[in-house]
Design an enzyme around this catalytic site. Structure first.
Site, short mmCIF file in Angstrom:
data_model
loop_
_atom_site.label_atom_id
_atom_site.label_comp_id
_atom_site.label_asym_id
_atom_site.label_seq_id
_atom_site.Cartn_x
_atom_site.Cartn_y
_atom_site.Cartn_z
N CYS A 87 -1.81 10.14 -6.46
CA CYS A 87 -2.96 9.90 -5.58
C CYS A 87 -3.95 11.06 -5.71
O CYS A 87 -3.61 12.20 -5.40
CB CYS A 87 -2.54 9.76 -4.13
SG CYS A 87 -3.98 9.66 -3.05
N LYS A 98 0.85 -1.20 0.00
CA LYS A 98 0.00 0.00 0.00
C LYS A 98 0.88 1.25 0.00
O LYS A 98 1.88 1.32 0.72
CB LYS A 98 -0.88 0.00 1.26
CG LYS A 98 -1.61 1.31 1.55
CD LYS A 98 -2.71 1.63 0.56
CE LYS A 98 -3.38 2.98 0.87
NZ LYS A 98 -4.36 3.35 -0.19
N GLY A 107 -8.22 -1.62 -15.56
CA GLY A 107 -9.26 -2.31 -16.30
C GLY A 107 -9.04 -3.79 -16.52
O GLY A 107 -9.66 -4.38 -17.41
C1 DHB Z 1 -5.17 6.42 -2.61
C2 DHB Z 1 -5.66 6.38 -3.89
C3 DHB Z 1 -4.79 6.35 -4.94
O1 DHB Z 1 -5.23 6.29 -6.23
C4 DHB Z 1 -3.43 6.38 -4.70
O2 DHB Z 1 -2.59 6.36 -5.73
C5 DHB Z 1 -2.95 6.42 -3.42
C6 DHB Z 1 -3.82 6.44 -2.38
C7 DHB Z 1 -6.10 6.46 -1.49
O3 DHB Z 1 -7.13 7.11 -1.62
O4 DHB Z 1 -5.78 5.85 -0.45
#
Ligand code: DHB
Length: 308
Positions: free
Chosen positions: A127, A43, A247
């Site tokens: 993000c 993550k 996708g």
């Molecule tokens: C989150 C969403 C994303 O697309 C990303 O690249 C990093 C974090 C999020 O909302 O946690």
């Protein structure tokens, strides 16, 4: 034979999770490690632990998903602890970093470097879900600055996770910037299509709570945009490897990403919906397509998309 290589590392299959999906905590990371995925990523982390945005913050849509998680994560040290225990013989590990500031990113990458793990840095520049924070991927001056700073602070090759682009001039400009940084040796495209909106007809409401319902779109909706970005950067950045994301829920989608130039393909929404067992089906479907087409290995068709 689905085995392949990514930056010289052998993989049992060109498949992995997309960051954010099934990789927030140790139990999920171990499930990915034991799955049929050929690689995996943690993550996106920040310097310190975050709760993320208020729930509901993910919603399944008819052709994909909308999310505004807001970077809920255990903090970079937690993922470094995982990285130090990961079995790199089993599969490569990518380490996704999404610091809230340049300084935070520099601190985190210095810690990764000091940990001496073989994990590969995937620097997330895309993000869309932290209120008040613009995506670096859409600010080309900021993109140049962060690549310069990370390149000088970090001694190893790394990759970047990009948002989708929709204009040929932007493909050209971003590729020119990336090509000036030799240490950037892979590009992951794409992150979600940012700030979409979907509506529930009965209640006449938005579907997720943060940002008045606006969130990143993933799944089937984004496949053509993902393939375009993979192919655009594959042709403009011949010295870099491309990781395709967007996708993918069938072997056919995996094949298309590989044909467009990806060396490795990530699965986000479909993995969220179906869990790590999905990699078994994706491998079977990809193997069947290859057999029907008479391809024995991935390198026979990878990047070989034809034009008319
Ligand atoms: C989150 C969403 C994303 O697309 C990303 O690249 C990093 C974090 C999020 O909302 O946690």
């Amino acid at each position: 034979d689905l085995s392949t290589f990514f930056l010289g590392r052998p993989l049992t299959a060109p498949l992995m999770n997309a960051s954010g999906v099934w990789c927030n905590v140790n139990g999920q990371l171990h499930a990915l490690a034991e799955s049929e995925a050929g690689a995996m990523v943690t993550k996106s982390c920040t310097l310190l632990r975050r709760d993320g945005n208020p729930e509901p913050r993910y919603h399944t849509l008819s052709m994909g998903s909308i999310n505004s998680m807001g970077l809920p994560n255990e903090g970079h040290q937690y993922y470094l602890d995982y990285a130090e225990r990961h079995d790199y013989e089993n599969k490569p590990l990518f380490f996704s970093v999404a610091g809230l500031t340049l300084d935070d990113n520099l601190t985190i990458v210095a810690q990764i470097q000091d940990a001496y793990t073989p994990a590969l840095l995937e620097l997330n520049l895309s993000c869309p879900n932290v209120p008040g924070k613009a995506q670096i991927g859409y600010d080309f001056d900021a993109l140049d600055v962060i690549l310069a700073e990370i390149s000088s602070a970090y001694s190893r090759p790394f990759g970047v996770k990009l948002p989708p682009y929709f204009d040929t001039a932007h493909f050209d400009e971003v590729a020119d910037i990336l090509n000036r940084y030799e240490k950037v040796n892979f590009i992951t495209c794409i992150n979600s299509i940012g700030n979409g909106l979907m509506i529930d007809m009965d209640s006449e409401t938005v579907l997720i709570k943060p940002k008045q319902g606006f969130g990143g779109i993933g799944g089937e909706y984004v496949l053509p945009t993902a393939l375009a970005n993979v192919n655009a950067f594959h042709s403009r950045c011949p010295k870099k490897s491309i990781i395709g994301c967007g996708g993918v829920s069938t072997g056919e989608h995996v094949f298309m990403h590989l044909l467009a130039g990806a060396s490795l393909v990530q699965v986000g929404t479909a993995l969220y919906e179906q869990g790590p067992e999905i990699f078994v089906r994706l491998k079977t479907e990809l193997a069947t397509i290859m057999q029907e087409k008479g391809y024995k290995t991935i390198r026979e068709f990878q990047g070989k998309l034809k034009t008319l």
